[in-house]
Enzyme design. Structure first.
Site, mmCIF file in Angstrom:
data_model
loop_
_atom_site.group_PDB
_atom_site.id
_atom_site.type_symbol
_atom_site.label_atom_id
_atom_site.label_comp_id
_atom_site.label_asym_id
_atom_site.label_seq_id
_atom_site.Cartn_x
_atom_site.Cartn_y
_atom_site.Cartn_z
ATOM 1 N N PRO A 18 32.752 10.295 50.993
ATOM 2 C CA PRO A 18 33.159 9.753 49.857
ATOM 3 C C PRO A 18 33.531 8.255 50.028
ATOM 4 C CG PRO A 18 34.891 10.999 50.507
ATOM 5 C CD PRO A 18 33.746 11.245 51.472
ATOM 6 N N SER A 267 44.535 4.983 54.628
ATOM 7 C CA SER A 267 43.592 5.772 55.237
ATOM 8 C C SER A 267 43.099 7.003 54.253
ATOM 9 C CB SER A 267 43.819 6.341 56.518
ATOM 10 O OG SER A 267 44.584 7.738 56.281
ATOM 11 N N LYS A 268 41.881 7.616 54.477
ATOM 12 C CA LYS A 268 41.362 8.688 53.698
ATOM 13 C C LYS A 268 42.240 9.639 53.648
ATOM 14 C CE LYS A 268 36.609 7.454 53.808
ATOM 15 N NZ LYS A 268 35.144 7.602 53.895
ATOM 16 N N ARG A 269 43.021 9.981 54.617
ATOM 17 C CA ARG A 269 43.917 11.142 54.695
ATOM 18 C C ARG A 269 45.344 10.762 53.865
ATOM 19 N NH1 ARG A 269 40.728 11.067 58.805
ATOM 20 N NH2 ARG A 269 42.093 9.356 59.720
#
Ligand code: GLU
Length: 509
Positions: A18, A267-269
């Protein structure tokens, strides 16, 4: 800052997952810059790394840009004079260019197997070094610089696996300009011979495809994330190797988005870790994982875009609220900062609240009407819109419309205990009953008019306005916050107001 060329920029994501809000910001800055100069915004999908392809990611990119109001001039769905805009569909273009560099001495064939290269890496590591395929090592490796012409031809003809590598010049200072970062110099001895093309999948690597496409698509400015700065010397050298330096794009590398607290890049996390979205839309990964999106959390695209625009760019004034037109008007790369921009979930909410206030009552009323219906409460659009008009200053997200207005559609089922303790003493109840008589004597409750009359009556009788209003509020809506209590009483009407007072008097202990 722009030469005489038409401004043409591209957003060139790889469909590897994504699109993260950092990616959306890159797309946005490209779009704002292009539109500021009346230029073109191109969407190119860079999918030459087939191993990292994620199904659904490309569609996600289209939908995200659409939701954000970023309009694509040329792209996969829009078409354009340089179609196709998906690199995997352009594979036949790239080999010719890779071979051109072999011809003119800027690249070479290499036949070293992965096993051989791994052994060299391991060997170097043992000596505390890192192996690099480059000026210092290539003369001892298996490539067209060391093999005879015949042997190279033989290997290719019999189907050996090969790659084409860029031949990095030795000990040269590459001088580069970046619109945001200024002048930069890198010595080529710190760089290696990057792979440009692979026979295995007949595909170029990012570096070759990116340079060839930017050239063919007549890109005037490359605006992208800071993580690409280390590739810039190679890109400058590739333009030179092709003889395209005169028309190469200008570069602008955007600052990182930083975590809300502490060190490092967002970050994505981080989203799931800290409970805020890092993706524009909710993402359902192929293995069933769901990550939250701004859209689904109730953010308006305008608020999201406004927030992102100011993460790394500033207008040079105190103005914070910008619609897309105003952003296009004010945007300049010169006002993009070099240093990282810290992302703030609170600020994101603040922006949404600002946009909430400017939303049409009828638009929000329709949302509220739907939310009420889900609770089994029927009302008209007119009443829902009126209720919204009383509280929208207090809401951040449309989902809050229901809890903020529920008491306008049904009597409170309970009473806030703290307020009962403060505003429900014997005297309070006695005075409230006196006020009830005043209200009962009106023909109807007309917010400002009734309020004025009640204030006058309170003064004439030497009562405490604060206490009495708190008791009235508690009886009518069960809590101590909310908009003007007379506005609420006007909304629910005289009979319902009296009924709620009576019920409270009978039931609050
Ligand atoms: N495909 C690259 C990415 O995913 C594009 C980098 C560039 O804009 O040159 O970030």
């Amino acid at each position: 800052m722009t030469d005489n060329r038409r401004v043409r920029v591209r957003f060139a994501p790889s469909p590897t997952g994504p699109l993260h809000i950092g990616g959306v910001r890159t797309a946005l800055y490209n779009y704002l810059f292009a539109k500021h100069f009346g230029g073109d915004f191109i969407l190119r999908i860079e999918d030459t790394d087939s191993g990292r392809y994620v199904p659904g990611a490309e569609e996600y990119i289209f939908q995200s840009l659409e939701w954000c109001g970023i309009k694509i001039d040329e792209g996969i769905n829009e078409g354009g004079p340089h179609a196709p805009y998906r690199q995997s569909e352009r594979r036949d273009i790239y080999l010719k260019y890779a071979l051109e560099l072999v011809e003119n001495g800027n690249a070479y064939y290499a036949f070293d197997t992965p096993e051989e290269l791994n052994a060299l890496r391991a060997e170097a590591e043992k000596q505390g070094k890192t192996f690099a395929y480059g000026p210092a090592t290539r003369e001892g490796l298996c490539n067209s610089l060391t093999l005879s012409e015949d042997e190279v031809k033989q290997r290719i003809d019999r189907g050996d696996v090969w790659v084409i590598r860029f031949k990095m010049p030795e000990n040269e200072n590459v001088e580069m300009e970046d619109i945001i970062r200024g002048h930069m110099v890198v010595n080529t001895n710190t760089l290696d011979d990057k792979v440009l093309y692979k026979s295995v999948d007949r595909l170029p690597t990012y570096h070759l495809a990116n340079i060839v496409d930017d050239h063919l698509m007549e890109i005037s400015h490359v605006i992208r994330g800071e993580e690409w700065v280390p590739s810039l010397p190679l890109h400058f050298l590739l333009y030179r190797a092709f003889g395209w330096s005169d028309t190469q794009p200008q570069f602008a590398h955007l600052p990182l988005l930083l975590k809300p607290v502490g060190q490092g890049k967002l970050s994505k996390r981080d989203g799931d870790k800290f409970g805020f979205p890092v993706f524009p839309l909710e993402w359902h990964s192929p293995d069933g994982e769901v990550s939250m999106g701004y859209r689904e959390q109730g953010y308006f695209p305008e608020a999201f875009i406004n927030m992102l625009a100011l993460l790394g760019w500033n207008p040079g004034t105190d103005q914070e609220i910008f619609n897309m037109e105003q952003l296009i008007d004010s945007f300049s790369l010169e006002r993009v900062s070099k240093s990282g921009a810290r992302f703030s979930p609170d600020k994101a909410k603040w922006f949404n609240a600002q946009y909430m206030k400017t939303r049409d009552d009828a638009e929000l009323g329709a949302i509220l009407k739907g939310l009420l219906k889900e609770k089994g409460i029927e009302t008209t659009l007119e009443r829902a819109s009126k209720a919204v008009s009383l509280i929208k200053e207090r809401a951040t997200f449309p989902s809050e419309l229901l809890p903020l207005t529920l008491y306008m559609f049904q009597a409170p089922a309970s009473y806030d205990e703290k307020s009962v303790g403060k505003s429900w003493k014997e005297d309070d109840v006695k005075n409230l009953l006196l006020l009830r008589e005043q209200l009962a004597a009106c023909s109807e409750i007309i917010p400002e008019e009734t309020e004025q009359a009640v204030h006058q009556w309170i003064m004439d009788n030497g009562l405490s306005m604060g206490r009495l209003m708190n008791s009235l509020r508690l009886a009518v809506i069960g809590i101590s916050q909310g908009p003007s209590i007379f506005a609420i009483c006007g909304f629910i009407g005289k009979e319902e107001t009296l009924r709620r007072i009576d019920y409270a008097v009978a039931n609050i202990k």
